[in-house]
Design a protein around this motif. Structure first.
Motif, short mmCIF file in Angstrom:
data_model
loop_
_atom_site.label_atom_id
_atom_site.label_comp_id
_atom_site.label_asym_id
_atom_site.label_seq_id
_atom_site.Cartn_x
_atom_site.Cartn_y
_atom_site.Cartn_z
N ALA A 98 -0.30 11.33 8.89
CA ALA A 98 -1.65 11.04 8.34
C ALA A 98 -1.47 9.78 7.36
N PHE A 99 -0.59 10.00 6.25
CA PHE A 99 -0.34 8.94 5.26
C PHE A 99 -0.20 7.91 5.89
N LEU A 100 0.70 7.62 6.74
CA LEU A 100 1.02 6.43 7.24
C LEU A 100 0.12 5.66 7.79
N LEU A 101 -0.70 6.39 8.76
CA LEU A 101 -1.75 5.82 9.41
C LEU A 101 -3.08 5.49 8.45
N GLY A 102 -3.04 6.31 7.31
CA GLY A 102 -4.03 5.97 6.55
C GLY A 102 -3.86 4.72 5.65
N ALA A 103 -2.50 4.52 5.15
CA ALA A 103 -2.03 3.25 4.58
C ALA A 103 -2.09 2.23 5.57
N MET A 104 -1.98 2.19 6.79
CA MET A 104 -2.11 1.10 7.74
C MET A 104 -3.41 0.58 7.78
N GLU A 105 -4.49 1.58 7.82
CA GLU A 105 -5.97 1.45 7.72
C GLU A 105 -6.31 0.76 6.59
N ARG A 106 -5.74 1.03 5.45
CA ARG A 106 -6.14 0.58 4.39
C ARG A 106 -5.70 -0.82 4.00
N ALA A 107 -4.53 -1.30 4.65
CA ALA A 107 -3.66 -2.43 4.55
C ALA A 107 -4.74 -3.30 5.44
N VAL A 162 0.68 -1.25 0.10
CA VAL A 162 0.13 -0.08 -0.16
C VAL A 162 0.83 1.30 0.03
N LEU A 163 1.85 1.14 0.70
CA LEU A 163 3.06 2.25 0.78
C LEU A 163 3.48 2.64 -0.54
#
Length: 806
Positions: A669-678, A619-620
């Motif tokens: 915010a980007f890293l947290l969103g990427a983890m939520e998507r993963a 995702v990242l």
């Protein structure tokens, strides 16, 4: 061409067969094996083989592995052609048809695009031209092999199941058909245009500093291996990347623009490459002074397997190892004095020559000697059930015109495989080498797919070198497409053997290659590009440094190493993200943290947490590269970044975290969103199971299918069972869906009875044979099988059709 041919074959065969079933022509499920001549369950037998110079024998062991004994090389190869056709006739026919652009005539319109590409590139014409230039001994080998194949074809009843279903009879085998098979492997290992297309688009659409950052060819693991030879990494171009991200953000309001930037990474970008592991350990590091070679070649897996096991003895030559069906030579193996293995070099054997077409005469292009008309040929492609299709192939002084333009301009394909001077069967000479020095000389002279070569000899010595034609470029480095029209750029033949790199008897006592960039020394010519991430090579080197003394069993276990330290950086990043205050307020992310904390650092079937970590990485990468490369995708809408190493620039950005370089909303915010998507994607795939209970075996599953295996009633019969498999795309035990170790070989020259060799599936391509899948279980479980054929359970006497005058 690296991954598409098998997929095209599978879908086309399945569609054809299913259509036939829908029309009432159902595939009859085969019953018990009949007993035609030379079936695997036959008793001893005898056959008259035309062209044979003297009596020969074939003895099969309990796995169906043939041990061939003959008086001459040609007779041994006649026997090899005969028995390989008996076991792999349909596979051999598909290989020559795929390479020669003749699939549509038996499979229909779905294969017309693949056939057209091969015809436009002139592959069949290249095979004929190569044949005409071969030295006499290599031509004799091809002739003898073809005689053996054709002897079987004349007597083959019944024909293989697939051929019966498709309703055709294979044509006689020609010597040039073997060269078509060689060229098919050339395309697998060194025939992709995509790397140069990608580099060209990036170079034309991005600032130079961004291109240098994205295309740096030394990852941290390779840097550690290279030591002082490693180049300093380019600086992270924060200002330029920030401008690209801002441009992508402005375009995000336009759905079409957003569509251009999304999904810029190809599905295989940064994933397991077609490649291999190979290493050789010198006698100083083994129990009794023997040198040991280990080699596992990573390819797209299918049924039957890409390799065929064989032993050949003629005169004083004894060779055992792996044969590419259709080609009369042992590709990797041992001659009891020297053992050799190969890994993909990722050699740069191809250039896209930008063509300057005359503005008023479109049938002319500019050359160093002036304007010249395109050479034009009509290719007729037969299509099953339809009218023939005529294709116009254009070529230039540099090579054929590629089937698609680059950035809107036509390009010609300058590819070593299409050069008659650059392809031969030089590996045949390996049967008689007696030392690593002799083997290096043979490998440096041989031409074919460019490979790293790992060598071990009976005196305890080891070496690394390369084989294959490596272009000697003039006026440019081959990284990107450019015009050659003014004569300042081009190829001046190939590097001579003396210029090729080699390492013999290194102080470390071992040599390793796992498709990473190798140390070449100052001023050495570049060999390739787009090298694999160096984690596998680093892990192998780390294990070998710590191991002494070693034996064959130790090296086989190293081939099965499932340590997954490559993912450590993403595990650590995930823990930082999941330890933040924002994450603590989300129950799903608390569950994710438990999963990441539970990971044991390995890619075993039972490992938990890795499924989420691996998805987080992807995702990242998807989101970062989409933000960075929107402008490139807009310039070339078909662009899919297919570089092997995307992690070096990605990890630099994730570590340095310069402001404005994250895709949107700042890094946190980007890293947290990427983890939520993963998390959401893993849960969507695996249902309601808690994240810390999802084992790696639910993700890593080996899928080895037959081209007809998509037909429901035939799948269970033809395919290998889909099942969990330890390993990952970066592990020494490489496993990534249908990509994996096509064989595992461990051998010490002179100690072949202690050697190990196994492969997926089995020797036979006939699902009714007991040898269709009898090596599969050992391959999945990581259980060694002997290199040499065991006691004979069946023998065949081959006799000449008439006495030969000597």
């Amino acid at each position: 061409m690296r991954r598409s041919t098998r997929a095209h074959l599978a879908s086309a065969l399945a569609a054809l067969a299913i259509a036939g079933c829908a029309q009432g022509a159902r595939v009859p499920l085969p019953g018990p094996a009949p007993a035609p001549a030379l079936r695997a369950d036959n008793a001893d037998s005898a056959v008259t083989l035309p062209g044979l110079g003297g009596a020969a024998t074939v003895a099969w062991d309990g796995l169906g592995i043939p041990a061939i004994r003959a008086a001459s090389r040609e007779d041994a190869l006649r026997a090899l052609g005969y028995v390989t056709a008996r076991d792999r006739l349909f596979q051999m026919d598909l290989l020559r048809r795929s390479s020669g652009g003749r699939l549509a005539e038996i499979l229909g319109r779905d294969l017309l695009e693949a056939d057209t590409r091969q015809r436009l590139h002139g592959v069949p014409r290249a095979a004929a031209a190569i044949l005409a230039r071969l030295p006499e001994d290599q031509r004799a080998a091809l002739d003898a092999y073809a005689e053996g194949v054709n002897a079987y074809l004349r007597s083959a009843e019944p024909l293989p199941l697939e051929i019966q279903k498709l309703g055709y009879r294979p044509e006689p085998w020609r010597p040039e058909d073997s060269l078509l098979v060689v060229l098919s492997m050339f395309q697998t290992l060194g025939g992709s245009e995509e790397g140069e297309r990608t580099r060209t688009v990036l170079t034309r659409t991005l600032p130079p500093s961004v291109v240098a950052f994205l295309l740096a060819d030394t990852d941290p693991y390779t840097k550690a291996l290279l030591g002082a030879q490693a180049a300093a990494p380019p600086p992270l171009p924060a200002r330029e990347l920030r401008a690209l991200v801002e441009k992508a953000a402005r375009a995000a309001g336009d759905d079409r623009a957003e569509g251009r930037s999304a999904g810029v990474l190809s599905p295989r970008a940064g994933e397991a490459p077609v490649g291999s592991n190979g290493w050789a350990v010198a006698g100083a590091r083994t129990r009794d002074g023997r040198a040991i070679l280990a080699n596992d070649m990573h390819l797209e897996l299918g049924v039957p397997n890409v390799w065929y096991r064989a032993e050949l003895r003629h005169g004083d030559a004894e060779v055992a190892g792996l044969v590419l069906p259709g080609v009369p030579m042992v590709v990797v193996g041992t001659n009891r004095h020297v053992a050799w293995g190969l890994t993909s070099l990722d050699g740069d054997l191809l250039d896209l020559v930008e063509l300057e077409v005359h503005p008023e005469r479109p049938d002319e292009y500019r050359t160093p000697s002036g304007w010249k008309r395109f050479d034009v040929a009509q290719e007729i492609i037969r299509v099953r059930g339809e009218a023939d299709v005529a294709v116009t192939a254009r070529s230039t002084v540099w090579g054929p015109v590629a089937s698609r333009p680059l950035l809107g301009r036509p390009v010609a394909l300058r590819w070593a495989a299409l050069d008659p001077e650059a392809v031969d069967l030089g590996l045949l000479a390996m049967e008689r080498v007696r030392s690593v020095d002799e083997a290096v000389a043979v490998m440096n002279r041989a031409h074919g797919p460019a490979c790293n070569v790992l060598l071990a000899d009976r005196r305890g010595r080891v070496a690394w070198t390369v084989t294959g034609p490596l272009p000697r470029r003039r006026g440019f480095d081959g990284a990107v497409s450019r015009s050659w029209a003014d004569g300042s750029a081009g190829w001046d033949g190939y590097l001579p053997p003396a210029a090729l790199p080699r390492v013999v008897d290194p102080p470390s006592g071992f040599v390793v290659n796992a498709n990473q960039r190798m140390p070449l020394g100052a001023g050495a010519p570049a060999l390739g590009r787009d090298y694999a991430n160096g984690y596998r090579a680093h892990r192998i080197t780390e294990r070998l440094r710590a191991a002494r003394p070693v034996a064959e069993a130790d090296l086989f276990q190293l081939q099965l190493d499932a340590q997954a330290g490559f993912f450590d950086v993403y595990r650590d990043l995930a823990l930082r993200v999941l330890g933040g205050e924002a994450a603590s307020r989300r129950p799903a992310l608390a569950e994710a943290r438990r999963a990441v904390e539970a990971w044991d650092g390995r890619a075993d079937v039972s490992s938990v947490g890795l499924a989420l970590i691996a998805r987080f990485r992807r995702v990242l990468a998807d989101e970062v590269f989409a933000a960075w490369l929107g402008a490139s995708r807009a310039a070339e809408p078909t662009l899919e970044l297919s570089l092997a190493d995307i992690d070096t620039p990605l990890q630099r950005a994730l570590t340095e975290r310069p402001p404005g370089v994250a895709p949107a909303g700042g890094w946190d915010a980007f890293l947290l969103g990427a983890m939520e998507r993963a998390v959401a994607e893993v849960k969507q795939r695996h249902g309601a199971r808690p994240l810390d209970q999802i084992e790696w075996g639910a993700v890593s599953q080996v899928r080895i299918a037959h081209p007809l295996g998509a037909i429901p009633e035939l799948g269970a019969l033809l395919n290998m069972a889909t099942e969990p498999l330890a390993g990952c795309g970066f592990c020494v035990r490489l496993a990534a869906g249908s990509l994996g170790a096509s064989e595992r070989l461990v051998v010490s020259p002179g100690h072949e009875p202690d050697g190990v060799l196994h492969m997926p599936a089995g020797q036979s391509g006939d699902p009714r044979s007991p040898h269709y899948r009898d090596q599969q279980r050992a391959w999945v479980d990581g259980r060694p099988l002997p290199l040499l054929a065991g006691p004979a359970v069946r023998t065949l006497a081959l006799t000449p059709d008439q006495p030969m005058n000597r």
